[in-house]
Design a protein around this motif. Structure first.
Motif, PDB file in Angstrom:
ATOM      1  N   ALA A  64      -6.234 -35.012   5.639  1.00 43.42           N
ATOM      2  CA  ALA A  64      -5.480 -36.119   6.235  1.00 43.42           C
ATOM      3  C   ALA A  64      -4.414 -36.626   5.279  1.00 43.42           C
ATOM      4  O   ALA A  64      -3.326 -37.032   5.710  1.00 43.42           O
ATOM      5  CB  ALA A  64      -6.432 -37.256   6.621  1.00 43.42           C
ATOM      6  N   LYS A  68      -1.724 -34.525   7.864  1.00 45.16           N
ATOM      7  CA  LYS A  68      -2.381 -34.125   9.109  1.00 45.16           C
ATOM      8  C   LYS A  68      -3.504 -35.114   9.397  1.00 45.16           C
ATOM      9  O   LYS A  68      -4.671 -34.778   9.415  1.00 45.16           O
ATOM     10  CB  LYS A  68      -2.932 -32.714   8.984  1.00 45.16           C
ATOM     11  CG  LYS A  68      -1.896 -31.690   8.521  1.00 45.16           C
ATOM     12  CD  LYS A  68      -2.556 -30.382   8.133  1.00 45.16           C
ATOM     13  CE  LYS A  68      -1.537 -29.419   7.540  1.00 45.16           C
ATOM     14  NZ  LYS A  68      -2.152 -28.176   7.048  1.00 45.16           N
ATOM     15  N   ARG A  69      -3.154 -36.366   9.544  1.00 42.23           N
ATOM     16  CA  ARG A  69      -4.155 -37.433   9.606  1.00 42.23           C
ATOM     17  C   ARG A  69      -5.008 -37.319  10.861  1.00 42.23           C
ATOM     18  O   ARG A  69      -4.517 -37.180  11.963  1.00 42.23           O
ATOM     19  CB  ARG A  69      -3.486 -38.803   9.557  1.00 42.23           C
ATOM     20  CG  ARG A  69      -4.491 -39.947   9.603  1.00 42.23           C
ATOM     21  CD  ARG A  69      -3.895 -41.224   9.082  1.00 42.23           C
ATOM     22  NE  ARG A  69      -3.547 -41.149   7.671  1.00 42.23           N
ATOM     23  CZ  ARG A  69      -4.438 -41.279   6.676  1.00 42.23           C
ATOM     24  NH1 ARG A  69      -5.710 -41.449   6.958  1.00 42.23           N
ATOM     25  NH2 ARG A  69      -4.040 -41.221   5.432  1.00 42.23           N
ATOM     26  N   ARG A  70      -6.335 -37.405  10.605  1.00 32.62           N
ATOM     27  CA  ARG A  70      -7.288 -37.433  11.705  1.00 32.62           C
ATOM     28  C   ARG A  70      -7.746 -38.874  11.880  1.00 32.62           C
ATOM     29  O   ARG A  70      -8.013 -39.573  10.915  1.00 32.62           O
ATOM     30  CB  ARG A  70      -8.488 -36.546  11.405  1.00 32.62           C
ATOM     31  CG  ARG A  70      -8.107 -35.081  11.238  1.00 32.62           C
ATOM     32  CD  ARG A  70      -9.341 -34.236  11.003  1.00 32.62           C
ATOM     33  NE  ARG A  70     -10.295 -34.355  12.111  1.00 32.62           N
ATOM     34  CZ  ARG A  70     -11.192 -33.424  12.398  1.00 32.62           C
ATOM     35  NH1 ARG A  70     -11.269 -32.325  11.672  1.00 32.62           N
ATOM     36  NH2 ARG A  70     -12.021 -33.582  13.393  1.00 32.62           N
ATOM     37  N   THR A  71      -7.829 -39.303  13.085  1.00 31.36           N
ATOM     38  CA  THR A  71      -8.241 -40.684  13.340  1.00 31.36           C
ATOM     39  C   THR A  71      -9.680 -40.750  13.832  1.00 31.36           C
ATOM     40  O   THR A  71     -10.157 -41.813  14.192  1.00 31.36           O
ATOM     41  CB  THR A  71      -7.326 -41.322  14.396  1.00 31.36           C
ATOM     42  OG1 THR A  71      -7.358 -40.530  15.588  1.00 31.36           O
ATOM     43  CG2 THR A  71      -5.893 -41.419  13.882  1.00 31.36           C
ATOM     44  N   SER A  75     -12.887 -38.427   9.329  1.00 33.05           N
ATOM     45  CA  SER A  75     -12.022 -38.747   8.189  1.00 33.05           C
ATOM     46  C   SER A  75     -12.239 -40.169   7.675  1.00 33.05           C
ATOM     47  O   SER A  75     -11.622 -40.576   6.705  1.00 33.05           O
ATOM     48  CB  SER A  75     -10.549 -38.565   8.571  1.00 33.05           C
ATOM     49  OG  SER A  75     -10.202 -39.398   9.665  1.00 33.05           O
TER      50      SER A  75
END
Length: 827
Positions: A64, A68-71, A75
């Motif tokens: 992230a 490539k941030r995961r919400t 993460s």
């Protein structure tokens, strides 16, 4: 060996953790309450702080960070970090884990909630369910063992703790399945037993201090490059230097001579580092701002001389209308005392918050003084080689919102959000309270409903955190009966200041009848103070029609920027007549020969009387008329906004009189406040909120509506405390009053469009911070009907009165237009 793991882009996880720990240690050295001063418990808290970002070691989080941030849950790191801390802390404590179960629980919660608002402790004692266990298992398996152990061994902790900081996926998972459920369920039973015996706020303050230290250190390290401003000295005689420079000697028999006498008496009072509760009681117009600050600076010097620690001064006021003028005055005091100015004016100017060139160029560093409220400019200034320079927005915001200064000037709302902290941002400031000097100005403005709660809070602040409390007002409620009064004989000043006559006429009258009988004297000025905007607008119209003369108008239906200008004009005497809601009731330095005040609680009436012959003009006596106005349906305007119990108590104390001199009028207050304390305040709400403090009931699943009635009180959470009553029928409206308003509106829209294009949230926040004060100078909060409401802007999520329809919704004099007599609209 570097771990190869990162907490933020380009920042090694171990470096961030160690810098946070170093900052936290500095904060704890300064602010730790008794709990965390115990060596073993201090190490336990430091261990929690060191491991607060352990969960960032997962590949989910590391990916992230690359953009490539995961919400999703994978993460997130706080729960994983808290559980790993608990896993290792129980090993370190061994059998002592049972003895220290409460500090261990608190340290666990410090990590668990360091990115979110606080929940009630009772709601946090659940082991991971099957769904959460699946997430935790994936996270643990996504942690590179060699890298995370390198990180753990690089932490700056004592060897006794480092020895247990070993990550084994198998051991951690086994502990989660077998030991964690037993531990958390055991805590749940222990907590139920513990909270039944909790009678004070010792545990509350202990937890919040630990939580606050982590939040402050973490945010400063991540957002302000670890900047912790150094402490600064302030001359104890700063106010004396300012008074000598600005005012000079007082003339005999003048109000200034009385102010000087009170000032000298307060400074000669028995201030002591060993005494924590004080009151400062003086009539309105007697210079409590400067006198109170002089007392605080003297007390600060005495504490520093005895303990080596200089307390910060937190100066809290109820109204934004007086915060800016008091802050400007105190900034001038510091400038003179430190030799930072060549000349200074005794009058306080009202700045134009929309002009970029008026952003403060004060020579006073923010280390010495900051102003914090929701509309204050985010500016933090430090000394540089060529003068004072402003820090970047992110750093300025963190230092200002974190109260990193010697003198903090703020609102009651911000103060009580901190004292009853359940929001993350408010809890961060709690460590600034420790051993501070707290000046509460116009304390009677606090709702009487909360007086018992406030009394408990202030007493516990003094006892648990070593806070010095000074309550300053002309109308001192019975909040601190055991406090030391700094004025030897307040009654002497009230008797000496016989500035006005009070006329009491409580028979109901309609505004039309009052105006028909009103005959102004040609050489006098008049102020009419009413309880609702409806009454104010109607009275204003009637007076202008009858007097054939301009009448000033003030209410919250007028844009804040225009209100400022009108108050400035009133102070300069440009209007002979003025109609206002309660906006002018306390603190605003306006002066009229005659004041008419619609019925209100007695303390409000006394404050309103402070606008009458305030400056004791030679050869003149003021006239203060208490009246009882009703609307077209024979309903009292007072009952729209005030507690009927307080109104009834006031009427009981007034109805025996038709005429009083000022000292006689003020003498009614003592019996009134005693009456209110004994029979006029329902204790259910205050008691329920105090129970929430003692049992750490921060927030829950209940509706967050304000708790104001006894039937709503049982089980209340701190999130249901509201200093300003919620008014769901009101909506914010931006009024495009002039070309500048159109320009600031366009800039706000452009900021939003650029955010959608660039996705740079911090840049957008910084840009809006630059115009926020200006933007809100055109925002009013008013009652709206859906069928006639102005345009709703979907982008900015606010109603807007556009220039082309301005006359339909907004009058240049009386502000937002009401639709009917029934739309009372308060203040």
């Amino acid at each position: 060996m570097a771990s190869g793991l990162y907490s933020h882009p380009g920042i090694p996880l171990e470096d961030h953790s160690n810098r946070v720990l170093a900052l936290a240690r500095k904060l704890l050295d300064e602010t730790a309450p008794a709990w965390w001063k115990d060596a073993r418990l201090r190490l336990l808290l430091e261990m929690a702080i060191a491991l607060h970002d352990f969960g960032k070691a997962t590949s989910f989080f590391q990916v992230a960070l690359e953009g490539k941030r995961r919400t999703d849950a994978f993460s997130r790191h706080a729960r994983l970090s808290a559980l790993f801390f608990l896993h290792r802390a129980t090993t370190w404590l061994g059998e002592d884990a049972e003895i220290h179960w409460l500090p261990l629980l608190f340290a666990y919660l410090v990590v668990l909630r360091h990115h979110t608002n606080l929940k009630s402790v009772a709601d946090e004692l659940h082991p991971p369910d099957e769904k959460e266990m699946d997430v935790l298992k994936c996270q643990i398996q996504a942690i590179p063992v060699q890298n995370v152990n390198a990180y753990l061994q690089a932490l700056d902790v004592p060897d006794c703790i480092r020895a247990v900081l070993i990550f084994s996926p198998e051991a951690f998972l086994a502990w989660l399945r077998e030991d964690a459920p037993t531990l958390l369920r055991g805590w749940r039973k222990q907590w139920r037993c513990w909270k039944q015996k909790a009678q004070n706020a010792e545990a509350y303050w202990a937890f919040l201090m630990g939580f606050s230290v982590l939040l402050d250190a973490d945010k400063l390290e991540a957002g302000a490059r670890g900047l912790l401003p150094r402490r600064e000295d302030i001359p104890p005689n700063a106010v004396a230097l300012y008074k000598e420079r600005v005012f000079g000697p007082s003339s005999v028999g003048s109000l200034n001579e009385m102010r000087e006498k009170a000032y000298q008496e307060v400074l000669a009072a028995p201030l002591s580092p060993d005494k924590h509760l004080y009151t400062l009681t003086l009539p309105t117009g007697m210079g409590k701002t400067l006198t109170g600050m002089a007392a605080a600076l003297k007390l600060r010097a005495l504490v520093h001389e005895k303990t080596g620690y200089a307390p910060r001064i937190i100066y809290a006021l109820p109204f934004l209308s007086i915060i800016d003028q008091n802050a400007d005055t105190l900034e001038q005091v510091l400038a003179v005392a430190l030799g930072l100015t060549g000349g200074i004016s005794a009058s306080v100017a009202f700045s134009d918050h929309c002009a970029s060139e008026t952003r403060s160029d004060s020579p006073v560093e923010s280390r010495l003084l900051i102003k914090h409220h929701h509309l204050a400019d985010v500016q933090y200034r430090l000394q540089a080689h060529d003068g004072v320079e402003e820090l970047d927005y992110a750093t300025s915001r963190l230092l200002t919102e974190g109260w990193h200064s010697e003198i903090i000037i703020t609102t009651f709302v911000q103060l009580f959000d901190t004292l009853l902290a359940w929001r993350n941002a408010s809890a961060r400031r709690v460590n600034r309270l420790h051993r501070a000097i707290l000046l509460l100005d116009e304390v009677q403005a606090l709702p009487a409903l909360y007086w018992p709660l406030v009394r408990n809070l202030l007493i516990e602040l003094a006892e648990r955190l070593g806070v010095y409390v000074v309550l300053m007002t002309a109308t001192q409620p019975y909040l601190l009966e055991d406090a030391c009064e700094l004025v030897p004989d307040p009654s002497a000043y009230f008797k000496s200041l016989d500035r006005l006559d009070v006329y009491i006429r409580l028979e109901p009258r309609r505004l039309e009848d009052f105006v028909a009988d009103f005959k102004p004297e040609p050489d006098k000025s008049y102020l009419f103070m009413v309880n609702t905007i409806a009454a104010a607008q109607k009275l204003h119209r009637l007076l202008e029609e009858t007097l054939n003369e301009k009448v000033a108008f003030l209410s919250t239906g007028v844009t804040p920027g225009e209100r400022r200008k009108r108050i400035r004009d009133l102070k300069k005497g440009r209007y002979r007549f003025a109609v206002s809601t309660q906006l002018l009731e306390a603190g605003v330095d306006v002066d009229f020969d005659v004041v008419y005040r619609d019925m209100a609680p007695l303390d409000s009436l006394v404050q309103a009387a402070g606008r009458c012959n305030r400056n004791l003009r030679a050869g003149r006596r003021g006239q203060f008329h208490i009246v009882y106005w009703i609307d077209d349906r024979d309903r009292s305007y007072a009952h729209w906004i005030y507690d009927p119990v307080l109104l009834a108590r006031t009427q009981t104390h007034l109805e025996k009189h038709t005429h009083l001199r000022e000292p006689e009028f003020l003498n009614l207050l003592q019996d009134y406040f005693r009456d209110v304390w004994e029979t006029g305040i329902p204790r259910d709400v205050a008691d329920a909120l105090w129970e929430a403090v003692c049992t750490l009931r921060f927030d829950g699943e209940k509706d967050k509506a304000c708790v104001l009635k006894a039937k709503e009180a049982p089980g209340a959470h701190l999130s249901q405390f509201c200093l300003i009553e919620q008014q769901p029928y009101k909506r914010d409206v931006f009024v495009q009053l002039d070309e500048r308003a159109e320009a600031v509106w366009s800039e706000a829209k452009k900021i939003l469009l650029d955010l959608r294009r660039d996705h740079d949230v911090w840049k957008a926040r910084e840009r809006f911070a630059r115009i926020r004060s200006c933007f809100y100078q055109y925002v009013i909060s008013v009652a709206l009907k859906p069928e006639t409401a102005p345009y709703w802007d979907e982008d900015l999520r606010i109603y807007v009165v556009q220039r082309e329809v301005l006359e339909h919704y907004y009058d240049a004099v009386i502000g937002f237009k009401r639709e009917s007599e029934g739309d009372a609209m308060f203040a």
